[in-house]
Design an enzyme around this catalytic site. Structure first.
Site, PDB file in Angstrom:
ATOM      1  N   GLU A 223     -62.490  81.702  66.338  1.00 29.11           N
ATOM      2  CA  GLU A 223     -61.780  81.011  67.411  1.00 29.11           C
ATOM      3  C   GLU A 223     -61.872  81.809  68.723  1.00 29.11           C
ATOM      4  OE1 GLU A 223     -57.544  80.932  66.906  1.00 29.11           O
ATOM      5  OE2 GLU A 223     -57.300  79.112  68.109  1.00 29.11           O
TER       6      GLU A 223
ATOM      7  N   LYS B 170     -58.498  71.518  69.262  1.00 27.13           N
ATOM      8  CA  LYS B 170     -57.456  71.957  68.328  1.00 27.13           C
ATOM      9  C   LYS B 170     -56.272  71.002  68.319  1.00 27.13           C
ATOM     10  CE  LYS B 170     -54.822  76.289  67.528  1.00 27.13           C
ATOM     11  NZ  LYS B 170     -54.882  77.748  67.828  1.00 27.13           N
TER      12      LYS B 170
ATOM     13  N   CYS C  54     -57.771  77.147  63.579  1.00 28.03           N
ATOM     14  CA  CYS C  54     -56.676  78.109  63.389  1.00 28.03           C
ATOM     15  C   CYS C  54     -55.393  77.515  62.795  1.00 28.03           C
ATOM     16  CB  CYS C  54     -56.398  78.826  64.702  1.00 28.03           C
ATOM     17  SG  CYS C  54     -55.456  80.370  64.458  1.00 28.03           S
TER      18      CYS C  54
END
Lengths: 420, 420
Positions: free
Chosen positions: B150, B225, B262
């Site tokens: 990330e 995300k 994540c």
């Protein structure tokens, strides 16, 4: 059928006494040990064992596994009746405005008692007799809530596809429930009672059901298994259909509990639904065998506890059950008469990603833990999974997905179907 | 910042060389070892290590971990540039009507290269230089798809809440993408490129984005995300909002891939959505620190792989990043200038519940695995999770849950509010 067991029950066993490793046996025993935890305890030096088990139990740096000393009568029953007895404390932080909400919870795993060829009434009575000292030990330990394994009152005969095993089914308030209601009253204990149910009012249909018995022996309600397997020898879909009770959470005097029966643990949505309805402890009474599911067993319950900010109590039966008539698994292998090894390994998982060690892979057992239910809300406040979950996205996706004309969101490389 | 590392890189290390255990350090190192796997390898006898690691890796009885021998140039690069290089084979059964679909996939983890006080352009260039031999090793190994960690092109500065770190953000087709497009063309490689994105066409807004680069260097698309943390020092919600790209699956020449960035790994629904859209491999590029998430790390990705019948590639950055100005964590502890230890531990999880060992907790690394994508459908056929999932129940539940007047399904003990 428990003759492979080894005695490494002491949590403070002498780790210097390294044993000669044995090869893995048919029941998948771990070089003769009955859990990974005990293997490492016997073979690693104390500081290395402490560190490895800290990692395996999901404890943070400096955090140690905390055991509970139980009253002598409980230990005496475990010794006399040869069941594995373990007890742990899963703590929460101290709060300013709420007192700790500590509940003592028990999980029972057991093998059947008589051969499956014995008269059915004898088989059931023998299981009652076998369970009595284990439940008494829970009562002597001051356990508040106890859960038994899936369909505990019978052999797990669904592999056979023979319908005569339906004779074991009982009304939700039948013989097994009455047996446990006595203990509920005697010990002021909530009991989760997973049985094969016969639904008299709906044409004597069969369900896989958990009956929730309140601490005064009253029946609070029931839940029926939501997801039914069609895998390996798990021919349960021959016997009963998907449950029709939704995802109820039962508000008891000791906290809000729910029951995710066996195969439902493979479905994150099932775990989610009990969480959305407010569960603080979800029990997963199971009957599952080593070759099929053992690699998944340490993963799914812990993930559910993390994702949904509640405790999980996982229970699996133990032993190998042999049936009178052979059957096949639909895997091309020869017919056989045993279901495989039910590997026990009952344990608790906590919302902070920690877990207890597991009960034996071979022996009957009683796993006790003191759970501070305050930990659930503490984890919700800390991680905010509910608030960051964007449920509206998924409500929309699932509504589209269930339609026959659903189109997945796929972005194809435009160069994919051109020649080089 | 990697000076705590130990060299136990050989998969066939001499297990008789027991080391003196050290106490756990601030970065949570395991008695001086950089993974549980390597600790056990060094301290257990070979048959016990084989059995314990089989359990930990979710392998069935008799199944062994299979390593791949990589070309000499790859090993030479790892040795010269001191990164951890591991390679495994995750097999499927042979089928009658389909050939195996074996894809070689790589995961890269790395620490930053220069102090965070260096000029930003130097910092970024130094990371490019550090990554070059690792990507070259992947190319030399014939890797088909690679995923970086990330926001790999910058320090993970979101703890600071200082907006000047936004300068690192780039258009989706900016400098970092162009840097990787060269490798994609050179090695005929699909590259997943997680960056801090600046969306020029929408008022220069900031996103946390993964750009998918096709094997001919073309940009296939991007994903932003979906779930943004508000926990500990993870002040990312100060910088960017929840993504608006849905749950795309990218159809590449090597298979259907998706990216769960994540914190999205804590959300089973996010994993589910990529599965419903047809992903065969889901990457989880992350940046997460030991004290916060390490107990969850071995659980969530494996659960997602099991529940959704796809492979997962988990990546976490390594090292400790120190920032110029101190900040607090909102936990009452003193201000500090470092984010904590990013613990690496990148690995693959498979739909059959197995997984590979993890890369080092301290060193840069390249994890390679050959994945037979046929395993995904084989597990779907075997376990039938999709067919037994009853999505209509959950579409209905979520539609009700998102309404402000949602009422949970709770069955209260009627004796609860009566006095005894």
């Amino acid at each position: 059928m428990d003759n492979k067991e080894k005695n490494f029950t002491s949590e403070n066993g002498d780790s210097s006494s390294k044993t000669t490793p044995q090869t893995a046996s048919k029941d998948g025993s771990i070089c003769g040990f009955d859990s990974l935890h005990r293997l490492l305890q016997a073979c690693l030096s104390p500081p290395l064992f402490q560190e490895a088990s800290r990692m395996l139990l999901g404890l943070n740096c400096g955090q140690a596994l905390e055991t509970i000393t139980l009253p002598d009568p409980a230990a005496a029953l475990a010794s006399k009746h040869d069941f594995d007895l373990q007890a742990y404390y899963l703590r929460a932080d101290k709060e300013s405005l709420r007192e700790p909400r500590i509940v003592r919870v028990g999980l029972i795993q057991n093998s059947i008692s008589l051969p499956t060829t014995a008269p059915f009434s004898d088989q059931k009575r023998a299981i009652f007799e076998k369970l009595t000292p284990i439940i008494e030990a829970a009562g002597a330990s001051g356990v508040n809530i106890i859960c038994l394994q899936e369909a505990w009152m019978m052999p797990f005969a669904f592999c056979t596809r023979e319908k005569r095993w339906c004779e074991f089914a009982e009304p939700f308030d039948g013989e097994s429930t009455q047996f446990l209601q006595e203990f509920a009253r005697k010990y002021n204990m909530v009991i989760v009672n997973p049985i094969l149910e016969r639904d008299i009012k709906h044409g004597e249909t069969i369900w896989n059901t958990a009956v929730i018995i309140g601490n005064r022996g009253n029946i609070i309600g029931k839940h029926r298994k939501n997801h039914i397997p069609r895998v390996g020898d798990f021919n349960e879909s021959t016997y009963y259909m998907e449950g029709n009770t939704g995802h109820p959470v039962f508000e008891t005097v000791y906290g809000k509990i729910a029951v995710n029966i066996c195969y439902g643990r493979h479905h994150p949505l099932n775990w989610l639904a009990f969480g959305l309805n407010g569960a603080e402890i979800v029990f997963n009474p199971s009957a599952t065998v080593g070759e099929l599911s053992e690699p998944m067993w340490p993963i799914e319950a812990r993930n559910a506890a993390i994702a949904n900010s509640y405790f999980v109590g996982s229970i699996n039966r133990v032993g190998t059950e042999v049936f009178p008539n052979p059957f096949t698994s639909g895997d091309g292998k020869p017919e056989h008469a045993e279901f495989g090894h039910f590997y026990g390994s009952s344990h608790f998982s906590a919302p902070d990603a920690s877990c207890t060690p597991s009960l034996s892979r071979f022996k009957d057992g009683l796993m006790i833990s003191d759970l501070d239910l305050n930990l659930c809300r503490q984890l919700k406040d800390k991680w905010g999974f509910r608030m960051t979950a964007r449920y509206e996205l998924y409500a929309d996706l699932l509504a589209r997905y269930v339609k026959p004309d659903f189109e997945p969101q796929v972005i194809s490389d435009p160069l994919l179907h051109k020649s080089a």
